[in-house]
Design a protein around this motif. Sequence first.
Motif, short mmCIF file in Angstrom:
data_model
loop_
_atom_site.label_atom_id
_atom_site.label_comp_id
_atom_site.label_asym_id
_atom_site.label_seq_id
_atom_site.Cartn_x
_atom_site.Cartn_y
_atom_site.Cartn_z
N LYS A 185 -2.70 8.15 -8.57
CA LYS A 185 -1.58 7.36 -8.05
C LYS A 185 -1.71 7.22 -6.53
O LYS A 185 -1.52 6.17 -5.96
CB LYS A 185 -0.25 8.03 -8.37
N TRP A 186 -2.06 8.38 -5.91
CA TRP A 186 -2.23 8.34 -4.45
C TRP A 186 -3.36 7.43 -4.05
O TRP A 186 -3.27 6.69 -3.08
CB TRP A 186 -2.45 9.76 -3.91
N VAL A 216 -4.42 4.86 -5.63
CA VAL A 216 -3.97 3.48 -5.79
C VAL A 216 -3.11 3.08 -4.59
O VAL A 216 -3.30 2.01 -4.01
CB VAL A 216 -3.19 3.29 -7.12
N SER A 217 -2.22 3.99 -4.19
CA SER A 217 -1.35 3.69 -3.04
C SER A 217 -2.16 3.46 -1.78
O SER A 217 -1.93 2.49 -1.04
CB SER A 217 -0.36 4.84 -2.80
N LEU A 251 -3.98 0.22 -1.97
CA LEU A 251 -3.07 -0.92 -1.75
C LEU A 251 -2.70 -1.07 -0.28
O LEU A 251 -2.68 -2.17 0.25
CB LEU A 251 -1.80 -0.74 -2.60
N TYR A 252 -2.45 0.09 0.37
CA TYR A 252 -2.14 0.05 1.79
C TYR A 252 -3.26 -0.64 2.57
O TYR A 252 -3.03 -1.53 3.39
CB TYR A 252 -1.99 1.49 2.35
N LEU A 280 -5.60 -2.59 1.45
CA LEU A 280 -5.76 -3.98 1.05
C LEU A 280 -4.73 -4.85 1.77
O LEU A 280 -5.06 -5.90 2.34
CB LEU A 280 -5.60 -4.11 -0.47
#
Lengths: 192, 192
Positions: free
Chosen positions: B4-5, B7-8, B11-12, B14
């Motif tokens: 999850k981290w 992915v976070s 995303l940040y 990106l």
Amino acid sequence: MGSKWEVSVFLYVLVFVVIEASIGAQAARRALLQPKPDPADAAATARWLVSQNFWGTLRHVVSFSDGLPNKGQGIPYFYLTNLDVTARNAMKDARSSFAVSEIALGSCGKADPQNPTCAKLTLSGKLKLVDKNSKEGEFAKAALFSKHPEMKGWPNDHDFLFFKLEIENLFLIDWFGGAKPLTVEQYLHPRK
Amino acid sequence: MGSKWEVSVFLYVLVFVVIEASIGAQAARRALLQPKPDPADAAATARWLVSQNFWGTLRHVVSFSDGLPNKGQGIPYFYLTNLDVTARNAMKDARSSFAVSEIALGSCGKADPQNPTCAKLTLSGKLKLVDKNSKEGEFAKAALFSKHPEMKGWPNDHDFLFFKLEIENLFLIDWFGGAKPLTVEQYLHPRK
């Protein structure tokens, strides 16, 4: 903990919105822009420049169209007001030249506008009035109003008239080696 | 959980990259594009069109410059090869007109290119050869090569020469009401 999820959801939505907007804009541009023909095919390149551009220079910068989108026939039509000198000059002396360029399409990459890999075309000939009640007048109207929807609402009292350039000569630069030999016949009836 | 981290973080990064790229492109465009002058100021509008554009139509589409970026003096300079008809024609008959438009700057919004709110300017006059060894030749070179860095590398054997348009007449459309009255004197020496 909940806040971490909120941040993740927020980021997901943000990324989605940004990427969608970017893809949407690119798709709109792609829809307008057919791929550039091979530089070896002068007629196809010239027709592409006229079909894909929607403005050019007829002494002044003007809007034009050679047909419905992606169904152009190569002859540029114009919608000029009698109040404008371009139209008034055409009545006196029909000799005109009309220039379009790939630089206006945004597909020249980093090349300078005058770099020969960035294609440019000048059509010269006579600017002729088109009878709006003729079949050709209907064609000109459909060609122009489909690419320039704003024209439908231009003021009636400005005496807008349809014109076309009767092409007598073509000057095409595309790639190195000077202007490409290209006849009016080759341009108007390119091999498919 | 670790994923999850990841992915976070992904995303940040990106979001950061996409937003940075978008802001960078906008900043570059803003740096180039000074705000459009008030339509009531014809001289400033004409000078803005010439200063901000980097290509226009001199029968064919060509590159030009009126000075170092944002330090233009209003006179368009060109770098044309003797192999090109534009330069050869200028030797025979110097009468020329040169057109630029706001549509090429991308600041006309949704207005049609021929809509009078989308400014356009045609300068007419005589195309003159500029001696490359003169002070004006040095100015022309600095003006052109700063806005068109590619020109420095153009082939020596193509006999490129500096030209300028000696302006005799201006035709400016900006906003409704027909062409704006504008003298050469007003254009070359606008009130600040």
